[in-house]
Design a protein around this motif. Structure first.
Motif, PDB file in Angstrom:
ATOM      1  N   GLU A  49      -4.093   1.655   3.000  1.00  0.00           N
ATOM      2  CA  GLU A  49      -3.369   0.792   2.037  1.00  0.00           C
ATOM      3  C   GLU A  49      -3.369   1.427   0.645  1.00  0.00           C
ATOM      4  N   GLU A  50      -4.581   1.897   0.284  1.00  0.00           N
ATOM      5  CA  GLU A  50      -4.742   2.520  -1.031  1.00  0.00           C
ATOM      6  C   GLU A  50      -3.824   3.750  -1.158  1.00  0.00           C
ATOM      7  N   LYS A  52      -1.074   4.384   0.364  1.00  0.00           N
ATOM      8  CA  LYS A  52       0.329   4.015   0.230  1.00  0.00           C
ATOM      9  C   LYS A  52       0.664   3.707  -1.229  1.00  0.00           C
ATOM     10  N   GLU A  53      -0.220   2.899  -1.823  1.00  0.00           N
ATOM     11  CA  GLU A  53       0.003   2.446  -3.192  1.00  0.00           C
ATOM     12  C   GLU A  53      -0.080   3.612  -4.193  1.00  0.00           C
ATOM     13  N   LYS A  54      -1.247   4.321  -4.123  1.00  0.00           N
ATOM     14  CA  LYS A  54      -1.459   5.433  -5.071  1.00  0.00           C
ATOM     15  C   LYS A  54      -0.456   6.548  -4.861  1.00  0.00           C
TER      16      LYS A  54
END
Ligand code: 2NL
Length: 356
Positions: A49-50, A52-54
């Motif tokens: 998830e991280e 994807k965001e970063k």
């Protein structure tokens, strides 16, 4: 963290003052060990998830930085070009650099003049190798093993090449005519211009020199034809209507009878006029092809006969163009060539008159 990178990156890009400095910045941020590259590498350690965001955020930064780099590069390049255009000026008052032009060597010129003259009489040009074998350079020409003519010719032998008889640098262009007689059926009407070699070096001899030989083989060709052809060729070459000419009996192993040809001239103080006066100048050698030579070349001397002649191109060039020293011909001095040379593309032809 990454927004800091974006801010500081864009600031540095904006204040870069040269294309070179900008390129250093690009490497510092986007290069293999660049700041942004390091952050992108760290994504691997993040949770999905991280990541994807970063990842999305970092890619946006990358796009913005790249766009800023390109825009700044265009601005800087334009500025650098304008600065150069403002500084570099062309001084149109300076003299233009002269165009250097090559010229045709007198040896080439005379070869082309004689080729044009003999072409007009129906002769073709024949060529052959400069490295010859014993047969084509000597034996076929009725010059046997022990004959003094072999020593007379001061031959360059290529002794590194196999065993005796060694190949030679051709001592005359006669082997070209031997090859033509072997490979063609008469009538034959050729000239053989080319480079020849003899181990001889003094005021009037260079180890490399040039010859034109001529050969005519037909059923009824005789010495009268020989004399007529030579007269008309020499007259055309020297730009005369007629030229006094005499045959003197001589000897060559490859012709019988043989003759040396003199033309009339007048020798004054330091000058020579061809075609008038009561002196004689030796100009070439000639004769009727020896029956042994015809036989050696596969031609039946009972059916055919012919004439041959040979002359030195250097000597003809020196006489026609008043060149006093043979050895200057091959010294490779550009000033000499500028003085004695001929304009390129000004190819000799009978229409213009080769003697012009
Ligand atoms: C000279 C004399 C000469 C020839 C060359 C020749 C060639 C063949 C057969 C017979 Cl294949 N003859 N050539 C003939 C006579 C004289 O040259 O003083 N040259 C510089």
């Amino acid at each position: 963290m990454s927004t800091d990178l974006l801010d500081s990156g864009l600031k540095s890009i904006e204040s870069a003052d040269s294309v070179k400095a900008l390129e250093e910045l690009r490497i510092h941020i986007l290069g293999k060990s660049g700041q942004l590259t390091a952050l992108l590498k760290e994504l691997g350690k993040c949770s999905p998830e991280e990541r994807k965001e970063k990842g999305a955020a970092l890619n946006q930064i990358k796009e913005k930085v790249t766009a800023a780099l390109e825009a700044k590069k265009a601005t800087l390049e334009a500025a650098e070009l304008n600065a150069r255009l403002a500084n570099e000026t062309v001084d149109i008052t300076l003299p233009a650099s002269p165009a250097t032009r090559g010229s045709i060597h007198p040896i080439t010129q005379v070869t082309e003049e004689l080729t044009a003259i003999f072409a007009d009489f129906g002769f073709s040009v024949a060529e052959g190798p400069e490295i010859e074998d014993d047969f084509h350079n000597f034996s076929a020409l009725n010059i046997p093993e022990s004959h003094p003519a072999r020593q007379m010719h001061d031959t360059f032998y290529l002794k590194g090449e196999g065993k005796e008889p060694y190949p030679v640098l051709r001592t005359h262009t006669s082997p070209v005519q031997v090859r033509t007689m072997k490979s063609q059926t008469p009538p034959i009407r050729i000239i053989a211009p080319g480079t020849t070699y003899r181990s001889d070096s003094d005021m009037t001899h260079t180890p490399m020199f040039h010859q034109i030989e001529g050969l005519v083989i037909e059923k009824n060709i005789h010495m009268g034809h020989l004399k007529g052809v030579l007269h008309d060729a020499l007259a055309a070459f020297f730009g005369l209507e007629k030229v006094p000419m005499r045959f003197r009996a001589s000897f060559f192993p490859f012709t019988e009878p043989s003759a040396e040809v003199d033309i009339g001239c007048k020798r004054g103080k330091g000058e020579l006029v061809i075609g008038e006066g009561s002196d004689w100048l030796e100009i070439l050698g000639c004769g009727m092809v020896h029956p042994n030579v015809l036989r050696n070349c596969g031609i039946d001397p009972e059916e055919y006969q012919g004439f041959a002649f040979g002359m030195g191109i250097e000597r003809l060039a020196m006489l026609k163009y008043n060149i006093p020293d043979l050895r200057t011909m091959f010294a490779g001095d550009a000033r000499w060539l500028k003085h004695y040379g001929f304009p390129a593309l000004d190819i000799p032809s009978l229409i213009k008159g080769v003697a012009a």
